[in-house]
Design an enzyme around this catalytic site. Structure first.
Site, PDB file in Angstrom:
ATOM      1  N   ASP A 152      33.653  40.162  46.137  1.00 36.91           N
ATOM      2  CA  ASP A 152      33.710  41.208  47.163  1.00 36.91           C
ATOM      3  C   ASP A 152      32.342  41.716  47.595  1.00 36.91           C
ATOM      4  O   ASP A 152      32.265  42.611  48.452  1.00 36.91           O
ATOM      5  CB  ASP A 152      34.585  42.367  46.684  1.00 36.91           C
ATOM      6  CG  ASP A 152      36.058  41.991  46.699  1.00 36.91           C
ATOM      7  OD1 ASP A 152      36.482  41.328  47.666  1.00 36.91           O
ATOM      8  OD2 ASP A 152      36.782  42.341  45.747  1.00 36.91           O
ATOM      9  N   ASP A 168      41.343  36.157  50.098  1.00 37.72           N
ATOM     10  CA  ASP A 168      40.489  37.265  50.522  1.00 37.72           C
ATOM     11  C   ASP A 168      39.018  36.859  50.661  1.00 37.72           C
ATOM     12  O   ASP A 168      38.272  37.425  51.460  1.00 37.72           O
ATOM     13  CB  ASP A 168      40.581  38.437  49.528  1.00 37.72           C
ATOM     14  CG  ASP A 168      41.978  38.657  48.948  1.00 37.72           C
ATOM     15  OD1 ASP A 168      42.762  37.697  48.910  1.00 37.72           O
ATOM     16  OD2 ASP A 168      42.269  39.778  48.507  1.00 37.72           O
TER      17      ASP A 168
END
Ligand code: GLY
Length: 378
Positions: free
Chosen positions: A94, A155
């Site tokens: 992330d 993601d």
């Protein structure tokens, strides 16, 4: 009665959203909103994957406002992003979300070279998660972790732009190469033949051999988690902009068509496209907001007005079905689903849903500063 035009509605919604972001600055007071709790946001320190969506919202607001408060607040949050790298707080794939919407955005909006340097340090750390011989970015856990060393997730497609950007800025092809190969693996192994997707996929980390698809936040291994699918739509549209490879645009279109073909009548997806339990039938407004950004990006690349119309349809659905109208409410969008299998925030505000909703509105008005795509030349 004369109905307001779509354009009027977008302008009014945009103005209301900016007002809400402005109002939240004092309420959040240097902390980071995560998900909703009734009409308020739960706040955290800069410790998880969600931390950059608030500065991202401030930078989007800065792009369409003369009020310095948005940029001053975003700039005041950046020191926590330095600390986070120094202390290695929750470092995962992330890093792309975290440093695209904080450091890169600050550099883009203000020309701050130190912020660009910070984004490059983050990109270098993200690159360290690139695993060979499999040629993928490991999503979670320490690099080489026995359980998670072979794991990729949908993601991550949205974290690749930080790597592409780092190559653009430094001329060092290694970042681009890693992102390109990860995108190829995601295309090949996460997308199924019918255009649906796995949320996760496992490789043998020693040999690189592809093993099996699975899920983390979806309903079942063979289901299709709506937000993961939306990450793929937008992520592949962005990969298509960064790479000279028509397969990425095809992947973006294929996943987009599946998403659109599986929407319910109100055009807000349920949190998983293959649910078999009625009692879990929560909607996920954030998936619609992310997909809207992806559809508008596909339209910008191809000039295909059908995709633009579908993106606008999702924005309209969000305005009519999910927009927060309570003046005291802190969120922009209601009805986000954070993590249903764990029972987290099943029908609440989600800070990333708010971010992508505002980005979609700005894109519709041709005012998106774009913190994901190739840097615009003046
Ligand atoms: N990237 C985690 C999520 O979408 O919930």
């Amino acid at each position: 009665m004369v109905q307001p035009s779509i354009t009027d509605e977008t302008i009014t919604t945009l103005a209301n959203c900016l007002g809400r972001v402005r109002q939240n600055i004092a309420l959040f007071n240097g902390r980071f909103p995560n998900s909703g709790n009734g009409t308020t946001y739960t706040l955290n320190d800069n410790v998880n994957w969600l931390a950059a969506f608030w500065p991202g919202l401030l930078w989007l607001s800065d792009a369409v406002s003369n009020d310095p408060i948005f940029r001053e607040t975003a700039v005041s949050l950046l020191p926590t992003f330095y600390t986070r790298l120094d202390t290695q707080t929750h470092i995962t794939h992330d890093l792309g979300f975290l440093y695209s919407l904080s450091a890169r955005a600050q550099w883009q909006q203000t020309g701050d070279d130190a912020a660009a340097q910070l984004a490059l340090v983050a990109a270098a750390q993200l690159w360290k998660r690139y695993r060979r011989p499999g040629h993928y970015i490991q999503a979670w856990g320490p690099v080489g972790d026995a359980e998670k060393g072979g794991l990729i997730i949908a993601d991550t497609m949205m974290n690749l732009p930080l790597l592409f950007w780092a190559s653009e800025q430094t001329g060092d092809d290694r970042y681009h190469e890693a992102a390109y190969h990860h995108a190829q693996n995601s295309r090949q192994f996460l997308i199924r033949e019918d255009g649906s997707s796995f949320h996760t996929y496992f490789f043998n980390q020693e040999t690189g051999e592809p093993l099996k698809g699975s899920t983390h936040q979806g309903f079942a291994e063979d289901s299709c988690w709506a937000r993961g699918h939306a990450w793929l739509i937008y992520g592949f549209a962005l990969a298509a902009q960064w790479c000279d490879d028509p397969q990425f645009l095809e992947a973006a279109k294929q996943t987009a068509v599946f998403f659109l073909n599986n929407l319910p009548a109100d055009n807000i997806p349920l949190w998983d496209f293959r649910l078999s339990h009625d009692e879990l039938a929560y909607r996920d407004s954030s998936a619609a907001a992310i997909a809207a950004c992806g559809l508008l990006r596909i339209a910008a690349i191809t000039g295909d007005e059908t995709f633009r119309a579908q993106g606008n349809l999702l924005i309209d659905a969000l305005i009519h079905e999910c927009l927060e109208t309570n003046p005291a409410g802190q969120g922009l969008l209601k009805h986000g689903a954070l993590h249903i299998p764990k029972g987290w925030a099943p029908d609440d505000y989600l800070i990333f849903g708010d971010y992508f909703f505002l980005e979609a509105l700005l894109t519709r008005k041709n005012k998106n500063p774009d913190f994901w795509g190739p840097t615009k030349k003046e």
